[in-house]
Design an enzyme around this catalytic site. Sequence first.
Site, PDB file in Angstrom:
ATOM      1  N   SER A 132       0.852  -1.194   0.000  1.00 26.68           N
ATOM      2  CA  SER A 132       0.000   0.000   0.000  1.00 26.68           C
ATOM      3  C   SER A 132       0.882   1.236   0.000  1.00 26.68           C
ATOM      4  O   SER A 132       1.902   1.287   0.699  1.00 26.68           O
ATOM      5  CB  SER A 132      -0.889   0.023   1.250  1.00 26.68           C
ATOM      6  OG  SER A 132      -1.404   1.329   1.460  1.00 26.68           O
ATOM      7  N   TYR A 145      -1.886  -1.451  10.178  1.00 25.41           N
ATOM      8  CA  TYR A 145      -1.990  -1.751   8.735  1.00 25.41           C
ATOM      9  C   TYR A 145      -0.747  -1.268   7.996  1.00 25.41           C
ATOM     10  O   TYR A 145      -0.137  -2.019   7.216  1.00 25.41           O
ATOM     11  CB  TYR A 145      -3.250  -1.060   8.190  1.00 25.41           C
ATOM     12  CG  TYR A 145      -3.402  -1.070   6.694  1.00 25.41           C
ATOM     13  CD1 TYR A 145      -4.033  -2.127   6.044  1.00 25.41           C
ATOM     14  CD2 TYR A 145      -2.933  -0.012   5.912  1.00 25.41           C
ATOM     15  CE1 TYR A 145      -4.189  -2.129   4.665  1.00 25.41           C
ATOM     16  CE2 TYR A 145      -3.082  -0.010   4.538  1.00 25.41           C
ATOM     17  CZ  TYR A 145      -3.714  -1.070   3.917  1.00 25.41           C
ATOM     18  OH  TYR A 145      -3.867  -1.072   2.548  1.00 25.41           O
TER      19      TYR A 145
HETATM   20  N1  LIG Z   1      -8.486  -0.079  -2.294  1.00 28.30           N
HETATM   21  C1  LIG Z   1      -7.451   0.689  -2.064  1.00 28.30           C
HETATM   22  O1  LIG Z   1      -7.517   1.907  -2.243  1.00 28.30           O
HETATM   23  C2  LIG Z   1      -6.149   0.105  -1.586  1.00 28.30           C
HETATM   24  C3  LIG Z   1      -5.094   0.985  -1.340  1.00 28.30           C
HETATM   25  C4  LIG Z   1      -3.878   0.489  -0.934  1.00 28.30           C
HETATM   26  C5  LIG Z   1      -3.713  -0.876  -0.776  1.00 28.30           C
HETATM   27  N2  LIG Z   1      -4.754  -1.716  -0.998  1.00 28.30           N
HETATM   28  C6  LIG Z   1      -4.510  -3.138  -0.796  1.00 28.30           C
HETATM   29  O2  LIG Z   1      -5.121  -3.882  -1.822  1.00 28.30           O
HETATM   30  C7  LIG Z   1      -5.524  -5.149  -1.326  1.00 28.30           C
HETATM   31  C8  LIG Z   1      -6.989  -5.377  -1.621  1.00 28.30           C
HETATM   32  O3  LIG Z   1      -7.735  -4.388  -0.932  1.00 28.30           O
HETATM   33  P1  LIG Z   1      -9.223  -3.995  -1.360  1.00 28.30           P
HETATM   34  O4  LIG Z   1      -9.267  -2.537  -1.477  1.00 28.30           O
HETATM   35  O5  LIG Z   1      -9.665  -4.823  -2.497  1.00 28.30           O
HETATM   36  O6  LIG Z   1      -9.987  -4.376  -0.018  1.00 28.30           O
HETATM   37  P2  LIG Z   1     -11.276  -5.301   0.191  1.00 28.30           P
HETATM   38  O7  LIG Z   1     -11.630  -5.156   1.618  1.00 28.30           O
HETATM   39  O8  LIG Z   1     -12.294  -4.980  -0.844  1.00 28.30           O
HETATM   40  O9  LIG Z   1     -10.724  -6.769  -0.100  1.00 28.30           O
HETATM   41  C9  LIG Z   1     -10.000  -7.509   0.836  1.00 28.30           C
HETATM   42  C10 LIG Z   1     -10.419  -8.959   0.729  1.00 28.30           C
HETATM   43  O10 LIG Z   1      -9.705  -9.718   1.726  1.00 28.30           O
HETATM   44  C11 LIG Z   1     -10.620 -10.634   2.312  1.00 28.30           C
HETATM   45  N3  LIG Z   1     -10.206 -11.032   3.670  1.00 28.30           N
HETATM   46  C12 LIG Z   1     -10.119 -10.237   4.766  1.00 28.30           C
HETATM   47  N4  LIG Z   1      -9.800 -10.967   5.844  1.00 28.30           N
HETATM   48  C13 LIG Z   1      -9.672 -12.257   5.430  1.00 28.30           C
HETATM   49  C14 LIG Z   1      -9.370 -13.480   6.088  1.00 28.30           C
HETATM   50  N5  LIG Z   1      -9.149 -13.530   7.407  1.00 28.30           N
HETATM   51  N6  LIG Z   1      -9.329 -14.614   5.356  1.00 28.30           N
HETATM   52  C15 LIG Z   1      -9.593 -14.572   4.014  1.00 28.30           C
HETATM   53  N7  LIG Z   1      -9.887 -13.449   3.341  1.00 28.30           N
HETATM   54  C16 LIG Z   1      -9.938 -12.294   4.046  1.00 28.30           C
HETATM   55  C17 LIG Z   1     -11.941  -9.883   2.341  1.00 28.30           C
HETATM   56  O11 LIG Z   1     -13.047 -10.774   2.491  1.00 28.30           O
HETATM   57  C18 LIG Z   1     -11.924  -9.142   1.000  1.00 28.30           C
HETATM   58  O12 LIG Z   1     -12.511  -9.870  -0.047  1.00 28.30           O
HETATM   59  C19 LIG Z   1      -5.185  -5.150   0.176  1.00 28.30           C
HETATM   60  O13 LIG Z   1      -3.941  -5.755   0.386  1.00 28.30           O
HETATM   61  C20 LIG Z   1      -5.111  -3.676   0.493  1.00 28.30           C
HETATM   62  O14 LIG Z   1      -4.277  -3.412   1.603  1.00 28.30           O
HETATM   63  C21 LIG Z   1      -5.969  -1.256  -1.391  1.00 28.30           C
END
Ligand SMILES: NC(=O)c1ccc[n+]([C@@H]2O[C@H](COP(=O)([O-])OP(=O)(O)OC[C@H]3O[C@@H](n4cnc5c(N)ncnc54)[C@H](O)[C@@H]3O)[C@@H](O)[C@H]2O)c1
Length: 240
Positions: A132, A145
């Site tokens: 991230s 985080y």
């Molecule tokens: N969306 C953003 O702006 C953003 C920014 C920076 C980094 N990220 C990173 O991108 C990745 C995806 O994030 P996102 O935005 O799609 O978030 P999201 O919350 O939509 O997706 C995360 C997924 O992880 C799953 N998950 C959570 N805990 C779990 C567990 N214990 N066992 C199995 N699955 C589990 C959730 O069910 C979900 O489907 C993450 O690593 C996040 O840190 C996202």
Amino acid sequence: MSARVALVTGAGGGLGRAIALRLAKDGYAIAVLDIAQAEDTVELIERAGGTATPHSVDLRDSTVVENAFDAIGQLDVLVNNAAIYPTRPFVEVPLAEYDEVHAVNQRSYWLAAQLATRRMPATGGSIVNIASMTMHGGWADLAAYVATKGAVVALTKALARELGPREIRVNCVSPGAFPTAAEAIHPDPEAYNEFVLKHQALQRRGTPEELAAVVSFLAGPEASFVTGQTIEVNGGWVMT
Ligand SMILES: NC(=O)c1ccc[n+]([C@@H]2O[C@H](COP(=O)([O-])OP(=O)(O)OC[C@H]3O[C@@H](n4cnc5c(N)ncnc54)[C@H](O)[C@@H]3O)[C@@H](O)[C@H]2O)c1
């Protein structure tokens, strides 16, 4: 010849789902791992003409994770993507919450990488970890985080170094702000949108598909001499 297999964690929604759909389009059979909605992603992949299997797995439970890897068998690509992001002022974060964030965002990346490495061919394979942008400048109320995301980058480098002799490449993608469920942590969507555009060089929001395209590049043969790297995908917010 059987299809190459790619496993994506946290592929039940958000960026993970977009990554799974993109890798399916690239020709991989996809193992969709998530605590929720894995079947929905599989349905979308199949509707688009791809192949996938759902694995309803809580990544905090190492036995359950190992059983899922056993069921999947040989692997070519692992994308460590799942994360949780509870918000709370640093001084108020209970240790149990710190541990949980690390269990999902970091320990599961370690475990999945280890299990995947054991199931990759004698030579060849690719691991892509999702970090991230917040690891560069920090983010208030998200300290646990942010700490896990810095650790993911360091783990990427350590594994790239150690697994290089086996031609297993390990890289990282560091997203900026993408419209997923994660945005719900920002109470005012309009104000957050303005805030994002103020910081990005590109004056529009990025799409999960644009993030998935970079994962696809790193996972695949076009990136055959790229390992240990982190690519920022943030519309020019943080420039490293
Ligand atoms: N969306 C953003 O702006 C953003 C920014 C920076 C980094 N990220 C990173 O991108 C990745 C995806 O994030 P996102 O935005 O799609 O978030 P999201 O919350 O939509 O997706 C995360 C997924 O992880 C799953 N998950 C959570 N805990 C779990 C567990 N214990 N066992 C199995 N699955 C589990 C959730 O069910 C979900 O489907 C993450 O690593 C996040 O840190 C996202």
